[in-house]
Scaffold this active site. Sequence first.
Site, PDB file in Angstrom:
ATOM      1  CG  LEU A  24      -1.956  -1.152   1.234  1.00 43.74           C
ATOM      2  CD1 LEU A  24      -2.790  -1.091   2.505  1.00 43.74           C
ATOM      3  CD2 LEU A  24      -2.868  -1.122   0.004  1.00 43.74           C
TER       4      LEU A  24
ATOM      5  CB  ALA B 152       2.905   7.262   2.677  1.00 45.56           C
TER       6      ALA B 152
ATOM      7  CG  ASP C 129       4.613   2.647  -4.257  1.00 44.35           C
ATOM      8  OD1 ASP C 129       4.005   2.318  -5.281  1.00 44.35           O
ATOM      9  OD2 ASP C 129       4.852   1.861  -3.320  1.00 44.35           O
TER      10      ASP C 129
HETATM   11  O1  PMV Z   1       3.863  -4.191  -3.945  1.00 45.90           O
HETATM   12  P1  PMV Z   1       4.188  -2.806  -4.399  1.00 45.90           P
HETATM   13  O2  PMV Z   1       3.214  -1.789  -3.915  1.00 45.90           O
HETATM   14  O3  PMV Z   1       5.623  -2.462  -4.151  1.00 45.90           O
HETATM   15  O4  PMV Z   1       3.941  -2.776  -5.976  1.00 45.90           O
HETATM   16  C1  PMV Z   1       4.743  -3.484  -6.876  1.00 45.90           C
HETATM   17  C2  PMV Z   1       4.224  -3.211  -8.242  1.00 45.90           C
HETATM   18  C3  PMV Z   1       5.029  -3.861  -9.345  1.00 45.90           C
HETATM   19  O5  PMV Z   1       4.416  -3.475 -10.564  1.00 45.90           O
HETATM   20  C4  PMV Z   1       4.978  -5.370  -9.239  1.00 45.90           C
HETATM   21  C5  PMV Z   1       6.476  -3.428  -9.339  1.00 45.90           C
HETATM   22  C6  PMV Z   1       6.682  -1.962  -9.634  1.00 45.90           C
HETATM   23  O6  PMV Z   1       7.759  -1.493  -9.246  1.00 45.90           O
HETATM   24  O7  PMV Z   1       5.841  -1.316 -10.266  1.00 45.90           O
END
Ligand code: PMV
Length: 301
Positions: free
Chosen positions: A92, A97, A138
Site C-alpha cells: 500500500l 508515504a 508510489d
Molecule cells: O507491492 P508494491 O506496492 O511495491 O507494488 C509493486 C508493483 C510492481 O508493478 C509489481 C512493481 C513496480 O515497481 O511497479
Amino acid sequence: MITSSAPGKIFLFGEHAVVYGKTAIACAIDLRAHVTVDEAPSIQMKGPGGSIDLNPRKHPYIYSVVEKFKGLTDVTGVSIDIHSDIPVGSGLGSSAAVTIATIKALDAYYETNLTLEDIAQMGHLVESEVQGRASPTDTFVSTFGGMVQIPDRKKLGFHDMLIVIGNTGKFSSTRKIVSNVAALRERHPIVIGQIMDTISAISETGVDFIQEGDFHTVGELMNINQGLLDSIGVGSKELSELVYASRKAGALGSKITGAGGGGCMIALCEHKNLSRVAHAVKRAGGDSFICRTSNTGVRIE
Ligand code: PMV
C-alpha cells in the site's frame, strides 16, 4: 513544530505489466502517514520509548532523506516523529508515504522551497537507494494524490471510489516476485508478453470507464486483471480466498494490489455492500478495512 502527511496507494490496474513499460492506473487512498518535525539537540527519531539518534540501519528511509537535505541546507538538530495508518510491507506504499511526508516536513522546516516535482524525484531517489530498485509509482502518487496513469505520470480526473482492502498479513518481497515474473517471461516470452499487453489494454480501457464513473465495468475489468495476475503466478491461496469472498458478498470487482504473493487485495464496492464485503473479507481470514480513493497528495497539516 511542523506536521505533514502523505497518502498510501492502490493499483486499480496494471501492476507487473508496468515493469515492462505497459500502462497501469494507481490511485492515492485516504490512509496517510503523518510526520512531525521539531527542534532537537541532534537528529533524532521519536518513538513510544523516547527519542533515539537517527540510525541508517534502523531508519534507512529517513536517514537517506536527511542525507539529501544535507546537500541542500545546513541541517541542524531536529526530531522526527512518524505516525502512519498504512500497514507496513503490504503493497500500500507505506514506505513512500513516510518518505514523501518527511521530505515535505523537512522542506517546510528548513524553508528549502522544493516543488512537488522535486519532492517526488527526491522520494524516488530515496526509495531506489534503500530498496535497490523502485518504480516511481508510489512516490509520485503519494506526492500528487489522485488517480495517475503510469508510466506517463498523467493525472486523471478524480473519482471518489469506495474500496475494501483485505490484508493477508503475509509479507511478500516485491523484488523476489518481480524476478519470478521476469524468469517466467524468459521461459515463455510470447505468452507472457501477450498477457502483459492484455493487462495494459485493461488499464487503457479502464481509464475511460473510470472517467465515466461506470464502476460496474471498472469492477469487471478488475476481475479480468486478477485472472491474468493469477496466470503469471503472483496470486496465493490466501489472496484468492479474500478475492472470491469479496465478490460473493457483492463487490463490483476485486484483485490483488501491488506485487502479490501476499500483501493486500482490493475490492471495489457500492455503498450498500461496503460493510458486507468488509465482513466477508474478514471471515475469509483477512484483516479488512474500508477506504476511499483520495485526491489529496502530500500536504502540511
Ligand atoms: O507491492 P508494491 O506496492 O511495491 O507494488 C509493486 C508493483 C510492481 O508493478 C509489481 C512493481 C513496480 O515497481 O511497479
